[in-house]
Design a protein around this motif. Structure first.
Motif, PDB file in Angstrom:
ATOM      1  N   ASP A  76      44.399  39.465  34.499  1.00 37.53           N
ATOM      2  CA  ASP A  76      44.890  38.099  34.323  1.00 37.53           C
ATOM      3  C   ASP A  76      45.039  37.428  35.682  1.00 37.53           C
ATOM      4  O   ASP A  76      45.852  37.850  36.502  1.00 37.53           O
ATOM      5  CB  ASP A  76      46.226  38.131  33.582  1.00 37.53           C
ATOM      6  CG  ASP A  76      46.717  36.742  33.188  1.00 37.53           C
ATOM      7  OD1 ASP A  76      46.305  35.757  33.823  1.00 37.53           O
ATOM      8  OD2 ASP A  76      47.534  36.649  32.263  1.00 37.53           O
ATOM      9  N   GLN A  77      44.283  36.370  35.899  1.00 39.44           N
ATOM     10  CA  GLN A  77      44.272  35.702  37.206  1.00 39.44           C
ATOM     11  C   GLN A  77      45.645  35.158  37.578  1.00 39.44           C
ATOM     12  O   GLN A  77      46.047  35.189  38.751  1.00 39.44           O
ATOM     13  CB  GLN A  77      43.251  34.568  37.209  1.00 39.44           C
ATOM     14  CG  GLN A  77      43.053  33.912  38.564  1.00 39.44           C
ATOM     15  CD  GLN A  77      41.916  32.904  38.561  1.00 39.44           C
ATOM     16  OE1 GLN A  77      41.320  32.629  37.518  1.00 39.44           O
ATOM     17  NE2 GLN A  77      41.583  32.367  39.721  1.00 39.44           N
ATOM     18  N   SER A  78      46.407  34.707  36.600  1.00 43.21           N
ATOM     19  CA  SER A  78      47.721  34.115  36.882  1.00 43.21           C
ATOM     20  C   SER A  78      48.762  35.147  37.284  1.00 43.21           C
ATOM     21  O   SER A  78      49.806  34.803  37.832  1.00 43.21           O
ATOM     22  CB  SER A  78      48.221  33.349  35.651  1.00 43.21           C
ATOM     23  OG  SER A  78      48.476  34.238  34.568  1.00 43.21           O
ATOM     24  N   LYS A  79      48.470  36.418  37.028  1.00 47.12           N
ATOM     25  CA  LYS A  79      49.434  37.474  37.327  1.00 47.12           C
ATOM     26  C   LYS A  79      49.077  38.284  38.574  1.00 47.12           C
ATOM     27  O   LYS A  79      49.780  39.230  38.922  1.00 47.12           O
ATOM     28  CB  LYS A  79      49.576  38.418  36.128  1.00 47.12           C
ATOM     29  CG  LYS A  79      50.167  37.745  34.896  1.00 47.12           C
ATOM     30  CD  LYS A  79      50.306  38.733  33.744  1.00 47.12           C
ATOM     31  CE  LYS A  79      50.911  38.059  32.522  1.00 47.12           C
ATOM     32  NZ  LYS A  79      51.024  38.998  31.364  1.00 47.12           N
ATOM     33  N   LEU A  80      47.987  37.913  39.225  1.00 50.05           N
ATOM     34  CA  LEU A  80      47.562  38.675  40.398  1.00 50.05           C
ATOM     35  C   LEU A  80      48.554  38.499  41.541  1.00 50.05           C
ATOM     36  O   LEU A  80      48.930  37.394  41.891  1.00 50.05           O
ATOM     37  CB  LEU A  80      46.176  38.221  40.855  1.00 50.05           C
ATOM     38  CG  LEU A  80      45.609  38.961  42.072  1.00 50.05           C
ATOM     39  CD1 LEU A  80      45.352  40.420  41.749  1.00 50.05           C
ATOM     40  CD2 LEU A  80      44.332  38.273  42.563  1.00 50.05           C
ATOM     41  N   ASP A  81      48.998  39.613  42.118  1.00 53.58           N
ATOM     42  CA  ASP A  81      49.890  39.580  43.275  1.00 53.58           C
ATOM     43  C   ASP A  81      49.311  40.434  44.388  1.00 53.58           C
ATOM     44  O   ASP A  81      48.191  40.953  44.284  1.00 53.58           O
ATOM     45  CB  ASP A  81      51.300  40.042  42.896  1.00 53.58           C
ATOM     46  CG  ASP A  81      51.334  41.466  42.344  1.00 53.58           C
ATOM     47  OD1 ASP A  81      50.296  42.184  42.408  1.00 53.58           O
ATOM     48  OD2 ASP A  81      52.397  41.889  41.851  1.00 53.58           O
ATOM     49  N   GLN A 114      47.305  37.139  50.550  1.00 55.18           N
ATOM     50  CA  GLN A 114      46.572  37.922  49.552  1.00 55.18           C
ATOM     51  C   GLN A 114      45.370  38.615  50.188  1.00 55.18           C
ATOM     52  O   GLN A 114      45.059  39.766  49.888  1.00 55.18           O
ATOM     53  CB  GLN A 114      46.106  36.994  48.431  1.00 55.18           C
ATOM     54  CG  GLN A 114      45.803  37.701  47.121  1.00 55.18           C
ATOM     55  CD  GLN A 114      46.989  37.658  46.193  1.00 55.18           C
ATOM     56  OE1 GLN A 114      48.084  38.067  46.569  1.00 55.18           O
ATOM     57  NE2 GLN A 114      46.783  37.157  44.995  1.00 55.18           N
ATOM     58  N   LEU A 115      44.710  37.905  51.072  1.00 58.17           N
ATOM     59  CA  LEU A 115      43.542  38.461  51.747  1.00 58.17           C
ATOM     60  C   LEU A 115      43.933  39.649  52.626  1.00 58.17           C
ATOM     61  O   LEU A 115      43.239  40.675  52.667  1.00 58.17           O
ATOM     62  CB  LEU A 115      42.889  37.376  52.595  1.00 58.17           C
ATOM     63  CG  LEU A 115      41.358  37.323  52.590  1.00 58.17           C
ATOM     64  CD1 LEU A 115      40.835  37.060  51.198  1.00 58.17           C
ATOM     65  CD2 LEU A 115      40.850  36.247  53.548  1.00 58.17           C
ATOM     66  N   CYS A 116      45.065  39.516  53.316  1.00 61.76           N
ATOM     67  CA  CYS A 116      45.541  40.614  54.169  1.00 61.76           C
ATOM     68  C   CYS A 116      45.964  41.815  53.326  1.00 61.76           C
ATOM     69  O   CYS A 116      45.763  42.966  53.737  1.00 61.76           O
ATOM     70  CB  CYS A 116      46.698  40.142  55.034  1.00 61.76           C
ATOM     71  SG  CYS A 116      46.189  39.067  56.398  1.00 61.76           S
ATOM     72  N   ARG A 117      46.550  41.546  52.172  1.00 59.66           N
ATOM     73  CA  ARG A 117      46.922  42.663  51.297  1.00 59.66           C
ATOM     74  C   ARG A 117      45.674  43.399  50.799  1.00 59.66           C
ATOM     75  O   ARG A 117      45.666  44.627  50.670  1.00 59.66           O
ATOM     76  CB  ARG A 117      47.747  42.162  50.114  1.00 59.66           C
ATOM     77  CG  ARG A 117      49.115  41.607  50.486  1.00 59.66           C
ATOM     78  CD  ARG A 117      50.049  42.657  51.060  1.00 59.66           C
ATOM     79  NE  ARG A 117      50.395  43.682  50.113  1.00 59.66           N
ATOM     80  CZ  ARG A 117      51.394  43.604  49.225  1.00 59.66           C
ATOM     81  NH1 ARG A 117      52.141  42.510  49.155  1.00 59.66           N
ATOM     82  NH2 ARG A 117      51.655  44.616  48.414  1.00 59.66           N
ATOM     83  N   GLY A 118      44.613  42.647  50.537  1.00 62.67           N
ATOM     84  CA  GLY A 118      43.357  43.293  50.177  1.00 62.67           C
ATOM     85  C   GLY A 118      42.820  44.138  51.312  1.00 62.67           C
ATOM     86  O   GLY A 118      42.332  45.257  51.105  1.00 62.67           O
TER      87      GLY A 118
END
Length: 489
Positions: A76-81, A114-118
Motif C-alpha cells: 500500500d503506497q499510503s502506508k510506506l514508511d 525515504q531515499l536514505c532509508r532505502g
C-alpha cells in the motif's frame, strides 16, 4: 559497497517499485514503455502482486541498456514508511548480490529521508563476513560494487546521507565484532580495536586489571580470573553537546567468549558464545555512529571486557565476591557471569560520570529467547518516560523492544543467607527478570534501562533481507534513533 544518488539510472541492473494490486510506479511505467510492454507481460505471467517483499526479475530485456530489471513490491503506497523502504531495497540487493551485476540502480519514490532509508537497507543487505573464507568460488562472491538510489530528490538525499552513512558504518562495525573469532578478539585485542576510533574524535580510555582492582571491581574481575587473557574496561567519550551538560551513557557486556566457566556450557552451540559480547559491540558501533555524524550530545560509552574460561584459578560456585558497590555476591552459577560484569560497570559509570541516565545492553539470558524469540529485545527499567522514548525509537528504527516487569516479588529471588545477593534466581523461573533485578541493585535511583539482546543480537535464521547470518548489529540503529530524536540540540 558504494552508495550513490542520481536523477536517472545508469546501472547494469535497474530496480523499480510496484505497489499493491500491481499498480506500477512511474519508473516501472517508463521501463514498461521502453521494453514494449515486457514489464506488464512478465507481471501478468507471474504471481507477483506488488505486495511488500514481492520480487520479480526480468533478464536481458530488449529496449533498455540494463541487463536485467528487478520489480519490487511496496504494498500500500499510503502506508510506506522508512522501515518499508529499507526492507524493500534490501530485498532487491540481497536477490542480486552475487548474481552478476556490478552496479544496481534503484528507483524509489518519496522524500530524501525515504531515499536514505532505502540506501541504509541496501548497505545492511550487502554485509558479509568472508574474512576467513580462502576458497570461496567466484560465483559465490558479491558482484555488486555500487548501489545508485534514483529519484528527483537525489541531491537532497546525498546531503542527508552524511547523517545516515555513519549509522550504516556503526552497524557494520558491530557486526564485524560479533562475528570475529574469539582467538582474534579477546579483551586486549578488542580494546586495541576500540582505540582506533579515536580518529573519529572519540576520547578512549582503557583500564586494566590493576586499575579495576584498586576500584574494587571484584565482580567483573572474578569472571575473568580463569582466563589467561587480562580483563579490560574501555571508556569512550563523545563531547558533541554543550559544555557542562551532563552526559547520557550506554554500557555494554563484553564477554568475548563464554564457556560458562566451571558451570560449563554444553558443547553443542558453544562456538556461538563468541557473540556473548554483542552488547558491547552495539555500544562501540553506536559511539562510532554518533561521532561519525557529529551528534550534538555528550555521550559516554563503557564496556566491560572479559573472557569466561574454566581453569585451576577460575571462579567457583560458592565463592563470595564484593562488587565495586560494596555489596557482596554469592556465586551460584559461573555461567551467570554477564550480570557480574555489568554490575561493576554500571556502578563505575554512575559514580564517575553521574549521567542523566544509563542504558545497558547484554546478551544476558537464554530465558529472553523463550519469552520473546528473535523478534523483540527484552526491556527492564525503573523509568517509564525513558522506556516510552526507547519504544518509540524501536518502532522508528525497526529494532523493536518489549518491556517486562521487575519488582520486589522478583527481587527476593536473588536473596541468600550467605551474602547480600546471589547471582541467579530460583531455578528456571523468570530468569531474565531476576537477572534484571540483580542489575537494578547496582544503579541506585539513576534512570536506567536494561536491554536483553540474547535473541536479537545473534540470529542465524532471519528472513529479513537486512539481516546477515549470526551477528546482527542490533542496538546501533535503535539507540542512534533514541539519541537523535530526544537528546540532541
Amino acid at each position: 559497497m558504494k552508495i550513490l544518488f542520481a536523477a536517472s539510472a545508469s546501472g547494469d541492473a535497474v530496480a523499480a517499485p510496484v505497489y499493491a494490486d500491481r499498480k506500477l510506479s512511474d519508473a516501472a511505467k517508463a521501463l514498461d514503455s521502453a521494453t514494449s510492454g515486457a514489464v506488464t507481460r512478465a507481471i501478468d505471467a507471474s504471481r507477483f502482486k506488488g505486495g511488500a517483499g514481492d520480487l520479480l526479475e526480468i533478464a536481458a530485456p530488449a529496449g533498455v541498456d540494463a541487463t536485467r530489471i528487478v520489480l519490487f513490491g511496496l504494498g500500500d503506497q499510503s502506508k510506506l514508511d522508512g522501515n518499508g523502504a529499507e526492507k524493500a531495497v534490501a530485498g532487491v540487493i540481497k536477490s542480486v548480490l552475487t548474481s552478476g551485476p556490478k552496479a544496481v540502480s534503484v528507483h524509489l519514490d518519496g522524500d530524501a529521508d525515504q531515499l536514505c532509508r532505502g540506501a541504509l537497507g541496501a548497505t545492511l543487505a550487502s554485509y558479509r563476513f568472508d574474512t576467513y573464507r580462502t576458497k570461496l568460488a567466484e560465483d559465490k562472491k558479491p558482484s555488486v560494487a555500487s548501489v545508485e538510489m534514483v529519484s528527483s530528490h537525489a541531491a537532497a538525499a546525498e546531503k542527508l546521507w552524511a547523517e545516515w552513512a555513519p549509522v550504516a558504518e556503526g552497524v557494520t562495525l558491530a557486526r564485524d565484532l560479533v562475528n570475529e573469532t574469539p582467538n582474534a578478539l579477546y579483551p586486549e585485542s578488542y580494546a586495541e580495536k576500540v582505540k582506533e576510533l579515536s580518529k573519529l574524535g572519540l576520547e578512549i580510555e582503557v583500564l586494566g586489571e590493576a586499575e579495576m582492582e584498586k576500584l574494587g571491581m571484584h565482580a567483573l574481575l572474578g569472571v575473568g580470573q580463569g582466563s589467561v587473557r587480562e580483563s579490560k574496561m574501555v571508556v569512550m567519550k563523545w563531547n558533541g553537546g554543550k559544555s557542562g551538560d551532563k552526559p547520557i551513557s550506554f554500557i555494554g557486556k563484553g564477554v568475548t567468549f563464554d564457556s560458562g566457566g566451571i558451570s560449563l556450557k554444553p558443547g553443542q552451540g558453544m562456538d556461538e558464545m563468541k557473540g556473548d559480547m554483542g552488547g558491547s559491540a552495539a555500544v562501540v558501533g553506536l559511539m562510532a555512529a554518533l561521532a561519525g555524524r557529529k551528534a550534538k550530545a555528550n555521550v559516554i560509552g563503557v564496556i566491560g571486557l572479559v573472557e569466561n574460561m574454566p581453569d585451576g584459578n577460575a571462579q567457583r560456585p560458592g565463592d563470595i565476591v564484593k562488587s565495586m558497590s560494596g555489596q557482596t555476591i554469592e556465586i551460584h552459577n559461573t555461567d551467570a557471569e554477564g550480570r557480574l560484569v555489568l554490575g561493576d560497570v554500571l556502578w563505575y559509570t554512575q559514580e564517575r560520570f553521574d549521567p542523566k541516565f544509563m542504558i545497558n545492553l547484554a546478551t544476558l539470558t537464554g530465558a529472553i529467547l523463550i519469552a520473546l524469540g528473535h523478534e523483540h529485545a527484552g526491556v527492564f527499567s525503573n523509568d517509564d518516560d525513558l522506556v516510552a522514548k526507547l519504544e518509540k525509537a524501536g518502532k522508528a528504527s525497526d529494532e523493536t523492544v518489549w518491556r517486562l516487569p521487575i519488582g520486589p516479588e522478583y527481587d527476593r529471588q536473588i536473596d541468600t543467607p550467605n551474602a547480600d545477593m546471589k547471582n541467579v534466581g530460583e531455578g528456571r523461573m523468570a530468569g531474565s527478570i531476576t537477572a534484571a533485578q540483580f542489575l537494578k541493585r547496582h544503579v541506585n535511583e539513576k534512570p536506567w534501562i536494561h536491554i536483553d539482546i540474547a535473541g536479537t543480537g545473534m540470529h542465524a535464521g532471519s528472513k529479513d533481507p537486512r539481516q546477515p547470518t549470526f551477528g546482527t548489529g542490533y542496538g546501533v540503529r535503535l539507540l542512534d534513533r533514541l539519541v537523535r530524536d530526544n537528546f540532541e540540540g
